[in-house]
Scaffold this motif. Sequence first.
Motif, PDB file in Angstrom:
ATOM      1  N   SER A   2      -6.692   2.573   1.205  1.00  0.00           N
ATOM      2  CA  SER A   2      -5.950   2.212   2.413  1.00  0.00           C
ATOM      3  C   SER A   2      -4.691   3.070   2.529  1.00  0.00           C
ATOM      4  N   PRO A   3      -4.432   3.594   3.713  1.00  0.00           N
ATOM      5  CA  PRO A   3      -3.245   4.446   3.903  1.00  0.00           C
ATOM      6  C   PRO A   3      -1.955   3.655   3.708  1.00  0.00           C
ATOM      7  N   LYS A   4      -0.960   4.333   3.178  1.00  0.00           N
ATOM      8  CA  LYS A   4       0.375   3.756   3.004  1.00  0.00           C
ATOM      9  C   LYS A   4       1.400   4.725   3.571  1.00  0.00           C
ATOM     10  N   THR A   5       2.555   4.194   3.934  1.00  0.00           N
ATOM     11  CA  THR A   5       3.627   5.021   4.474  1.00  0.00           C
ATOM     12  C   THR A   5       4.508   5.543   3.343  1.00  0.00           C
ATOM     13  N   PRO A   6       5.285   6.570   3.611  1.00  0.00           N
ATOM     14  CA  PRO A   6       6.235   7.031   2.593  1.00  0.00           C
ATOM     15  C   PRO A   6       7.204   5.924   2.157  1.00  0.00           C
ATOM     16  N   GLU A   7       7.567   5.047   3.083  1.00  0.00           N
ATOM     17  CA  GLU A   7       8.480   3.944   2.730  1.00  0.00           C
ATOM     18  C   GLU A   7       7.809   2.970   1.754  1.00  0.00           C
ATOM     19  N   GLN A   8       6.519   2.759   1.912  1.00  0.00           N
ATOM     20  CA  GLN A   8       5.786   1.909   0.971  1.00  0.00           C
ATOM     21  C   GLN A   8       5.583   2.625  -0.359  1.00  0.00           C
ATOM     22  N   ALA A   9       5.390   3.921  -0.307  1.00  0.00           N
ATOM     23  CA  ALA A   9       5.070   4.688  -1.510  1.00  0.00           C
ATOM     24  C   ALA A   9       6.264   4.906  -2.427  1.00  0.00           C
ATOM     25  N   ALA A  10       7.441   5.096  -1.875  1.00  0.00           N
ATOM     26  CA  ALA A  10       8.597   5.474  -2.689  1.00  0.00           C
ATOM     27  C   ALA A  10       8.848   4.537  -3.870  1.00  0.00           C
ATOM     28  N   PRO A  11       8.884   3.214  -3.686  1.00  0.00           N
ATOM     29  CA  PRO A  11       9.141   2.357  -4.845  1.00  0.00           C
ATOM     30  C   PRO A  11       7.993   2.332  -5.854  1.00  0.00           C
ATOM     31  N   VAL A  12       6.779   2.591  -5.387  1.00  0.00           N
ATOM     32  CA  VAL A  12       5.608   2.611  -6.267  1.00  0.00           C
ATOM     33  C   VAL A  12       5.793   3.642  -7.377  1.00  0.00           C
ATOM     34  N   LEU A  13       6.378   4.772  -7.031  1.00  0.00           N
ATOM     35  CA  LEU A  13       6.491   5.875  -7.974  1.00  0.00           C
ATOM     36  C   LEU A  13       7.450   5.585  -9.115  1.00  0.00           C
ATOM     37  N   THR A  14       8.390   4.700  -8.899  1.00  0.00           N
ATOM     38  CA  THR A  14       9.368   4.404  -9.954  1.00  0.00           C
ATOM     39  C   THR A  14       9.172   3.026 -10.583  1.00  0.00           C
ATOM     40  N   THR A  51       3.225  11.653 -15.215  1.00  0.00           N
ATOM     41  CA  THR A  51       4.242  11.323 -14.221  1.00  0.00           C
ATOM     42  C   THR A  51       3.553  10.984 -12.902  1.00  0.00           C
ATOM     43  N   ALA A  52       4.322  10.403 -12.018  1.00  0.00           N
ATOM     44  CA  ALA A  52       3.821  10.139 -10.669  1.00  0.00           C
ATOM     45  C   ALA A  52       3.822  11.432  -9.861  1.00  0.00           C
ATOM     46  N   PRO A  53       2.927  11.535  -8.893  1.00  0.00           N
ATOM     47  CA  PRO A  53       3.019  12.658  -7.959  1.00  0.00           C
ATOM     48  C   PRO A  53       4.216  12.429  -7.029  1.00  0.00           C
ATOM     49  N   SER A  54       4.472  13.367  -6.154  1.00  0.00           N
ATOM     50  CA  SER A  54       5.531  13.164  -5.165  1.00  0.00           C
ATOM     51  C   SER A  54       5.097  12.087  -4.168  1.00  0.00           C
ATOM     52  N   VAL A  55       6.026  11.590  -3.385  1.00  0.00           N
ATOM     53  CA  VAL A  55       5.710  10.594  -2.361  1.00  0.00           C
ATOM     54  C   VAL A  55       4.650  11.128  -1.407  1.00  0.00           C
ATOM     55  N   ASP A  56       4.837  12.341  -0.915  1.00  0.00           N
ATOM     56  CA  ASP A  56       3.870  12.917   0.023  1.00  0.00           C
ATOM     57  C   ASP A  56       2.492  13.073  -0.621  1.00  0.00           C
ATOM     58  N   GLU A  57       2.471  13.484  -1.878  1.00  0.00           N
ATOM     59  CA  GLU A  57       1.189  13.628  -2.574  1.00  0.00           C
ATOM     60  C   GLU A  57       0.518  12.277  -2.765  1.00  0.00           C
ATOM     61  N   TYR A  58       1.294  11.260  -3.120  1.00  0.00           N
ATOM     62  CA  TYR A  58       0.748   9.915  -3.295  1.00  0.00           C
ATOM     63  C   TYR A  58       0.108   9.424  -1.989  1.00  0.00           C
ATOM     64  N   VAL A  59       0.836   9.552  -0.905  1.00  0.00           N
ATOM     65  CA  VAL A  59       0.335   9.116   0.405  1.00  0.00           C
ATOM     66  C   VAL A  59      -0.947   9.874   0.758  1.00  0.00           C
ATOM     67  N   HIS A  60      -0.947  11.180   0.532  1.00  0.00           N
ATOM     68  CA  HIS A  60      -2.125  11.996   0.840  1.00  0.00           C
ATOM     69  C   HIS A  60      -3.314  11.629  -0.047  1.00  0.00           C
ATOM     70  N   LEU A  61      -3.096  11.499  -1.349  1.00  0.00           N
ATOM     71  CA  LEU A  61      -4.192  11.166  -2.263  1.00  0.00           C
ATOM     72  C   LEU A  61      -4.837   9.836  -1.894  1.00  0.00           C
ATOM     73  N   ARG A  62      -4.034   8.842  -1.560  1.00  0.00           N
ATOM     74  CA  ARG A  62      -4.595   7.539  -1.179  1.00  0.00           C
ATOM     75  C   ARG A  62      -5.478   7.678   0.055  1.00  0.00           C
ATOM     76  N   ALA A  63      -4.929   8.258   1.102  1.00  0.00           N
ATOM     77  CA  ALA A  63      -5.662   8.335   2.372  1.00  0.00           C
ATOM     78  C   ALA A  63      -6.892   9.234   2.263  1.00  0.00           C
ATOM     79  N   ALA A  64      -6.741  10.403   1.656  1.00  0.00           N
ATOM     80  CA  ALA A  64      -7.847  11.361   1.593  1.00  0.00           C
ATOM     81  C   ALA A  64      -8.984  10.896   0.693  1.00  0.00           C
ATOM     82  N   SER A  65      -8.678  10.050  -0.281  1.00  0.00           N
ATOM     83  CA  SER A  65      -9.728   9.585  -1.194  1.00  0.00           C
ATOM     84  C   SER A  65     -10.399   8.307  -0.705  1.00  0.00           C
ATOM     85  N   GLY A  66      -9.929   7.761   0.407  1.00  0.00           N
ATOM     86  CA  GLY A  66     -10.568   6.581   0.975  1.00  0.00           C
ATOM     87  C   GLY A  66      -9.870   5.270   0.683  1.00  0.00           C
TER      88      GLY A  66
END
Length: 141
Positions: free
Chosen positions: A28-40, A11-26
């Motif tokens: 490009s950062p994304k916003t929660p608004e950008q991330a939400a549709p990615v998960l579904t 499954t996908a992680p939560s929106v907050d987890e997705y945003v954090h994983l992207r930024a923390a792993s190097g």
Amino acid sequence: MNDDPYLLLPTAPSVDEYVHLRAASGLSPKTPEQAAPVLTASWAFCHVREVATDTAVAMGRTLGDGGWYFHIADIATLPEHQSRGLGRRVMTWLLAQIAERAPADPYVTLNADAPGRPLYRSLGFVETAPASVAMRLRTTD
């Protein structure tokens, strides 16, 4: 008894987890608004959780048309959990999904940043340049 400190979930992680994983792993950062549709809207998505802390520590997803074209994206592992085989575990799961669910002879691509290239090569990916190169639409300078 399973002593594996990590659990891969299909499954996908939560929106907050997705945003954090992207930024923390190097990535490009994304916003929660950008991330939400990615998960579904992804064709396949998985993430890895550290069991002891119930924290999302790695992820990856596949975009695809379900027919012949599949693009692997967002392969990310938190720095403190790297070099433990989590990226390989995510990639192996995503490739297995393509093998199991897609019609024969799929075309599978990814954009390979330098740190991921050894892993991708070990899984059978080859560079396409100079025959083709990745390109993007530049919307900002």
